[in-house]
Design a protein around this motif. Structure first.
Motif, PDB file in Angstrom:
ATOM      1  N   MET A   3      35.303  34.881 -35.318  1.00 20.88           N
ATOM      2  CA  MET A   3      34.596  36.292 -35.607  1.00 20.88           C
ATOM      3  C   MET A   3      35.516  36.902 -34.853  1.00 20.88           C
ATOM      4  O   MET A   3      35.583  36.931 -33.807  1.00 20.88           O
ATOM      5  CB  MET A   3      33.246  36.116 -35.099  1.00 20.88           C
ATOM      6  N   PHE A   4      35.921  38.213 -35.522  1.00 24.58           N
ATOM      7  CA  PHE A   4      36.854  39.153 -34.761  1.00 24.58           C
ATOM      8  C   PHE A   4      35.971  40.414 -35.004  1.00 24.58           C
ATOM      9  O   PHE A   4      35.440  40.798 -35.954  1.00 24.58           O
ATOM     10  CB  PHE A   4      38.265  39.243 -35.578  1.00 24.58           C
ATOM     11  N   GLN A   5      36.235  41.478 -33.982  1.00 27.50           N
ATOM     12  CA  GLN A   5      35.575  42.650 -34.174  1.00 27.50           C
ATOM     13  C   GLN A   5      36.461  43.431 -35.153  1.00 27.50           C
ATOM     14  O   GLN A   5      37.622  43.233 -35.555  1.00 27.50           O
ATOM     15  CB  GLN A   5      35.869  43.470 -32.469  1.00 27.50           C
ATOM     16  N   GLY A  46      52.011  47.263 -36.259  1.00 25.76           N
ATOM     17  CA  GLY A  46      50.938  48.021 -35.570  1.00 25.76           C
ATOM     18  C   GLY A  46      49.470  47.480 -35.717  1.00 25.76           C
ATOM     19  O   GLY A  46      48.815  48.102 -35.056  1.00 25.76           O
ATOM     20  N   THR A  47      49.198  46.337 -36.010  1.00 24.63           N
ATOM     21  CA  THR A  47      47.842  45.714 -36.214  1.00 24.63           C
ATOM     22  C   THR A  47      47.554  44.947 -34.953  1.00 24.63           C
ATOM     23  O   THR A  47      46.374  44.777 -34.434  1.00 24.63           O
ATOM     24  CB  THR A  47      47.623  44.979 -37.320  1.00 24.63           C
ATOM     25  N   VAL A  48      48.606  44.734 -34.069  1.00 19.69           N
ATOM     26  CA  VAL A  48      48.195  44.154 -32.636  1.00 19.69           C
ATOM     27  C   VAL A  48      49.249  44.645 -31.810  1.00 19.69           C
ATOM     28  O   VAL A  48      50.306  45.244 -32.061  1.00 19.69           O
ATOM     29  CB  VAL A  48      48.850  42.681 -32.784  1.00 19.69           C
ATOM     30  N   ARG A  49      48.550  45.227 -30.529  1.00 19.71           N
ATOM     31  CA  ARG A  49      49.165  45.983 -29.553  1.00 19.71           C
ATOM     32  C   ARG A  49      49.342  44.879 -28.401  1.00 19.71           C
ATOM     33  O   ARG A  49      48.197  44.551 -27.688  1.00 19.71           O
ATOM     34  CB  ARG A  49      48.869  47.328 -29.244  1.00 19.71           C
ATOM     35  N   LEU A  50      50.520  44.819 -27.716  1.00 20.27           N
ATOM     36  CA  LEU A  50      50.501  44.093 -26.688  1.00 20.27           C
ATOM     37  C   LEU A  50      50.305  44.848 -25.295  1.00 20.27           C
ATOM     38  O   LEU A  50      51.187  45.817 -25.042  1.00 20.27           O
ATOM     39  CB  LEU A  50      51.638  43.227 -26.536  1.00 20.27           C
ATOM     40  N   HIS A  51      49.276  44.559 -24.354  1.00 20.35           N
ATOM     41  CA  HIS A  51      49.264  45.322 -23.091  1.00 20.35           C
ATOM     42  C   HIS A  51      49.376  44.659 -21.772  1.00 20.35           C
ATOM     43  O   HIS A  51      49.994  45.102 -20.918  1.00 20.35           O
ATOM     44  CB  HIS A  51      47.678  45.798 -22.929  1.00 20.35           C
ATOM     45  N   GLY A  68      40.718  43.990 -36.638  1.00 19.62           N
ATOM     46  CA  GLY A  68      40.123  42.942 -37.532  1.00 19.62           C
ATOM     47  C   GLY A  68      40.885  41.518 -37.367  1.00 19.62           C
ATOM     48  O   GLY A  68      40.803  40.955 -36.172  1.00 19.62           O
ATOM     49  N   ALA A  69      41.079  40.691 -38.467  1.00 21.13           N
ATOM     50  CA  ALA A  69      41.725  39.238 -38.339  1.00 21.13           C
ATOM     51  C   ALA A  69      43.172  39.508 -38.194  1.00 21.13           C
ATOM     52  O   ALA A  69      43.903  38.212 -38.221  1.00 21.13           O
ATOM     53  CB  ALA A  69      41.250  38.644 -39.456  1.00 21.13           C
ATOM     54  N   ALA A  70      43.763  40.520 -37.865  1.00 16.95           N
ATOM     55  CA  ALA A  70      45.381  40.629 -37.450  1.00 16.95           C
ATOM     56  C   ALA A  70      45.788  39.544 -36.412  1.00 16.95           C
ATOM     57  O   ALA A  70      46.728  39.165 -36.303  1.00 16.95           O
ATOM     58  CB  ALA A  70      45.623  42.085 -37.327  1.00 16.95           C
TER      59      ALA A  70
END
Length: 213
Positions: A3-5, A46-51, A68-70
């Protein structure tokens, strides 16, 4: 089923099969892993950003923002390519990862600071090094301390087999991440030029950029 936010921060952990030391740090290993990580972030569009991130000998941690589910697609791409390329590098053809990775939502600033401290403490808390900057594995600490950008090598399996430069492999990739790897100044300069890499790893550079709030 995961389950993803709708969107949010996650602390991600993935471990090597049976705790095997398949990610043991080296100049080549860091270059291979960095190239895969950079391309995986770019591939997410751009659906995932690495911090923040750190790679130990038998597992890695990421602090990422995902929509989401990215995150599932990102991790599939990252783990699949790491298993192929690192597996070839260390001559390992068996199962590479434990079956599942963990993705824990980071719900507030207190949790975020705690996770970041955990990432940056790797190597020190295990008693392997005295200071975080001395950890030889791939970590985001250098980018947090200095330039937000680093450049890594991407190469394919045929490159590793042939130990030669693959045709048409040049190009630069932009990606999001968040810390830096410590090196003495002279070594950092050699690494930036690629002078400390084998010939087959000196083509096809990929840029990994820091996402800072």
């Amino acid at each position: 089923m995961r389950m993803f936010q709708e969107e949010g921060l996650y602390f991600v952990t993935s471990r090597c099969f049976q705790g095997r030391l398949l990610l043991r740090p080296s100049t080549e290993m860091n270059e291979v892993v960095g190239g895969v990580l950079a391309r995986a972030v770019q591939h997410s569009a751009g659906t995932v950003r690495l911090h923040a991130f750190t790679f130990a000998s038998n597992h890695f941690h990421l602090l990422v923002w995902a929509r989401g589910a990215a995150l599932a697609s990102f991790m599939q791409y990252l783990r699949s390519n790491l298993s192929k390329k690192v597996g070839r590098l260390v001559d390992w053809s068996g199962s590479f990862w434990e079956r599942r990775y963990s993705a824990e939502p980071v719900l507030d600033d207190t949790a975020l600071v705690g996770r970041l401290r955990y990432v940056l403490a790797h190597g020190v808390k295990e008693g392997l090094v005295e200071r975080s900057v001395e950890w030889p594995g791939l970590t985001c600490l250098p980018q947090l301390l200095g330039s937000a950008r680093r450049v890594f090598q991407w190469f394919n399996v045929r490159t590793m087999l042939a130990r030669c430069d693959p045709p048409g492999s040049t190009g630069t990739q932009s990606v999001a991440d968040a810390t830096s790897m410590p090196r003495p100044q002279a070594r950092r300069a050699r690494h930036a030029r690629g002078d400390d890499l084998p010939d087959h790893l000196r083509r096809g550079r990929h840029e990994l950029c820091c996402v800072r709030k």
